[in-house]
Design a protein around this motif. Sequence first.
Motif, PDB file in Angstrom:
ATOM      1  N   PHE A 178       0.847  -1.204   0.000  1.00  0.00           N
ATOM      2  CA  PHE A 178       0.000   0.000   0.000  1.00  0.00           C
ATOM      3  C   PHE A 178       0.880   1.251   0.000  1.00  0.00           C
ATOM      4  CE2 PHE A 178      -2.080   3.356   2.610  1.00  0.00           C
ATOM      5  CZ  PHE A 178      -3.094   3.684   1.726  1.00  0.00           C
ATOM      6  N   ALA A 230      -1.992   9.560  -5.268  1.00  0.00           N
ATOM      7  CA  ALA A 230      -2.321  10.554  -4.240  1.00  0.00           C
ATOM      8  C   ALA A 230      -3.628  10.172  -3.556  1.00  0.00           C
ATOM      9  CB  ALA A 230      -2.443  11.938  -4.863  1.00  0.00           C
ATOM     10  N   LYS A 232      -5.437   7.090  -2.462  1.00  0.00           N
ATOM     11  CA  LYS A 232      -5.427   5.647  -2.200  1.00  0.00           C
ATOM     12  C   LYS A 232      -5.941   5.457  -0.789  1.00  0.00           C
ATOM     13  CE  LYS A 232      -0.545   5.640  -0.731  1.00  0.00           C
ATOM     14  NZ  LYS A 232       0.802   5.023  -0.908  1.00  0.00           N
ATOM     15  N   THR A 233      -6.735   4.415  -0.581  1.00  0.00           N
ATOM     16  CA  THR A 233      -7.272   4.138   0.755  1.00  0.00           C
ATOM     17  C   THR A 233      -7.061   2.681   1.084  1.00  0.00           C
ATOM     18  OG1 THR A 233      -8.992   5.811   0.412  1.00  0.00           O
ATOM     19  CG2 THR A 233      -9.268   4.339   2.272  1.00  0.00           C
ATOM     20  N   LEU A 234      -6.480   2.445   2.258  1.00  0.00           N
ATOM     21  CA  LEU A 234      -6.313   1.096   2.783  1.00  0.00           C
ATOM     22  C   LEU A 234      -7.530   0.753   3.626  1.00  0.00           C
ATOM     23  CD1 LEU A 234      -4.297  -1.316   3.619  1.00  0.00           C
ATOM     24  CD2 LEU A 234      -3.786   0.104   5.608  1.00  0.00           C
ATOM     25  N   HIS A 235      -8.152  -0.390   3.343  1.00  0.00           N
ATOM     26  CA  HIS A 235      -9.206  -0.921   4.216  1.00  0.00           C
ATOM     27  C   HIS A 235      -8.696  -2.217   4.828  1.00  0.00           C
ATOM     28  CE1 HIS A 235     -13.040   1.179   2.464  1.00  0.00           C
ATOM     29  NE2 HIS A 235     -12.075   2.024   2.682  1.00  0.00           N
ATOM     30  N   TRP A 260      -2.034   8.340   6.797  1.00  0.00           N
ATOM     31  CA  TRP A 260      -0.786   7.608   6.501  1.00  0.00           C
ATOM     32  C   TRP A 260       0.442   8.481   6.742  1.00  0.00           C
ATOM     33  CZ3 TRP A 260      -0.635   2.673   6.508  1.00  0.00           C
ATOM     34  CH2 TRP A 260       0.404   1.956   5.889  1.00  0.00           C
ATOM     35  N   ARG A 294       2.839   6.490  12.543  1.00  0.00           N
ATOM     36  CA  ARG A 294       2.010   5.483  11.885  1.00  0.00           C
ATOM     37  C   ARG A 294       1.895   4.195  12.711  1.00  0.00           C
ATOM     38  NH1 ARG A 294       4.202   4.107   6.131  1.00  0.00           N
ATOM     39  NH2 ARG A 294       3.736   6.325   5.822  1.00  0.00           N
ATOM     40  N   HIS A 329      -9.440   2.447   8.027  1.00  0.00           N
ATOM     41  CA  HIS A 329      -9.375   3.185   6.764  1.00  0.00           C
ATOM     42  C   HIS A 329      -8.171   4.122   6.845  1.00  0.00           C
ATOM     43  CE1 HIS A 329     -13.790   2.803   5.184  1.00  0.00           C
ATOM     44  NE2 HIS A 329     -13.275   1.646   5.538  1.00  0.00           N
ATOM     45  N   ALA A 330      -7.153   3.854   6.027  1.00  0.00           N
ATOM     46  CA  ALA A 330      -5.961   4.703   6.019  1.00  0.00           C
ATOM     47  C   ALA A 330      -5.881   5.448   4.700  1.00  0.00           C
ATOM     48  CB  ALA A 330      -4.710   3.861   6.222  1.00  0.00           C
ATOM     49  N   ASN A 331      -5.635   6.759   4.776  1.00  0.00           N
ATOM     50  CA  ASN A 331      -5.518   7.603   3.590  1.00  0.00           C
ATOM     51  C   ASN A 331      -4.236   8.419   3.656  1.00  0.00           C
ATOM     52  OD1 ASN A 331      -8.241   7.484   2.048  1.00  0.00           O
ATOM     53  ND2 ASN A 331      -8.876   7.690   4.190  1.00  0.00           N
ATOM     54  N   PRO A 332      -3.663   8.746   2.503  1.00  0.00           N
ATOM     55  CA  PRO A 332      -2.489   9.627   2.515  1.00  0.00           C
ATOM     56  C   PRO A 332      -2.871  10.995   3.079  1.00  0.00           C
ATOM     57  CG  PRO A 332      -2.832   8.662   0.339  1.00  0.00           C
ATOM     58  CD  PRO A 332      -4.063   8.388   1.141  1.00  0.00           C
TER      59      PRO A 332
END
Lengths: 248, 248
Positions: A206, A212, A214-217, B192, B199, B217-220
């Motif tokens: 990830f 720019a 991008k989302t981690l679930h 992020w 982090r 839910h992780a976002n830049p």
Amino acid sequence: MRFISQTSSDGVTEQLFTLGELPGVLWTPDDRAGTRPLILMGHGGGQHKKAPGVVARALRLVTEGGFAVVAVDAPNHGDRPKTEEFARVVAGLRAGVTAGEDIAPHLAAMHTLLAEQAVPEWQAVVTAVQELDFVGAGPAGYCGMSMGCGLGVPFVAAEPRIRAAVLGLLGVHGLAETAARITVPVRFLLQWDDDRVPRAQGLALFDALASADKTLHANPGKHEEVPEFETGSAVRFLTRHLGQATVS
Amino acid sequence: MRFISQTSSDGVTEQLFTLGELPGVLWTPDDRAGTRPLILMGHGGGQHKKAPGVVARALRLVTEGGFAVVAVDAPNHGDRPKTEEFARVVAGLRAGVTAGEDIAPHLAAMHTLLAEQAVPEWQAVVTAVQELDFVGAGPAGYCGMSMGCGLGVPFVAAEPRIRAAVLGLLGVHGLAETAARITVPVRFLLQWDDDRVPRAQGLALFDALASADKTLHANPGKHEEVPEFETGSAVRFLTRHLGQATVS
């Protein structure tokens, strides 16, 4: 592109086809007036174009998002012949599992071998499907986890028609440089207790994406236990970035 | 509970109130027949019950989810008097920032001090608001980031009426044991590139939650840069777990 069969169920038309030697399946709404964004779905390792998880996600993408969804058998998978080289790589992976080794290098070797063939095949599939009058040459998306991510990262990096991607369930091994060439919006799924992908390796993939947006679930559970609500969330993500069907 | 003012805008009624000495605000749909789930929102450090981010999220929870939303000034915040003890803790935090220290222990000390008072206050707020005939004693939820998470973790752990929570933007320091008592569904937001929360510390707080149903839910982006689409996603999460307004 040669259509072999056409069936319909619950508002979704399923067409089996071949593109050259490549066997594939296309799902669209029964009422397919106008054009619509296309999603190419990549299946997991050992699976095929109509694996239950692929079909379930495809049906929701069609019924909830109005998308056209296409899947083909990956090289050496489904109805396709297996090469000796692939058999050797699979044997190496199995031996690694038995020996309790880190399997990431084995997986990366397998994905690299398959991606070399899959990427140009998938590019040809997008071209062929977008020539259909009920699809059209609008924005396209990609959706693939695990091996579908291992082949999807090089595909999305190489293919400018792909404007958004759902990836995940894979670690960074062998993919960092390719992931750093991806700049389109990405939804990345990670299983917090993945029994095949070490957590840090998944987080690192990830992290490696240049997007720019991008989302981690991340959800609790093992590799195969992605919660069903993530499918609905992925449909909304793809709709947000690719738009909806257009009645001409 | 004493109502002080009532205004309406874009379909949302805003009522300022006091509960004893505690100043608060309640947002509900203008058309509030029946009963509805209640969301208690906790604001960030240095903010107050009507900080712009709190109001923006509250309005979407009301208009898109049909919820009742209540916020009160945290101890030593907004319209409330500041104690000498709080001033000392804040001075310690500022000195730590200036000295370039790890501020996690300072934040934890501040949150511990405030939570001791805030948790029983918020429990009283839930009781009072749920006695209103247009709210009712149904399921309740909590939503708070950063300091709102630092006070929210002990509140959610202590309060069985809270059935789902949106938390995040905070590290695990001082909270691991309390987080391990939380078992309701949690949505956890992490930035992020957070410039205030390392982090690994944020990931560790998500990890510490005992909830079987929890999603990271992780976002830049930095601490203050949570993307707006996460608000819509939080509304759907809370609706999924708390249900919708019921017309009586």
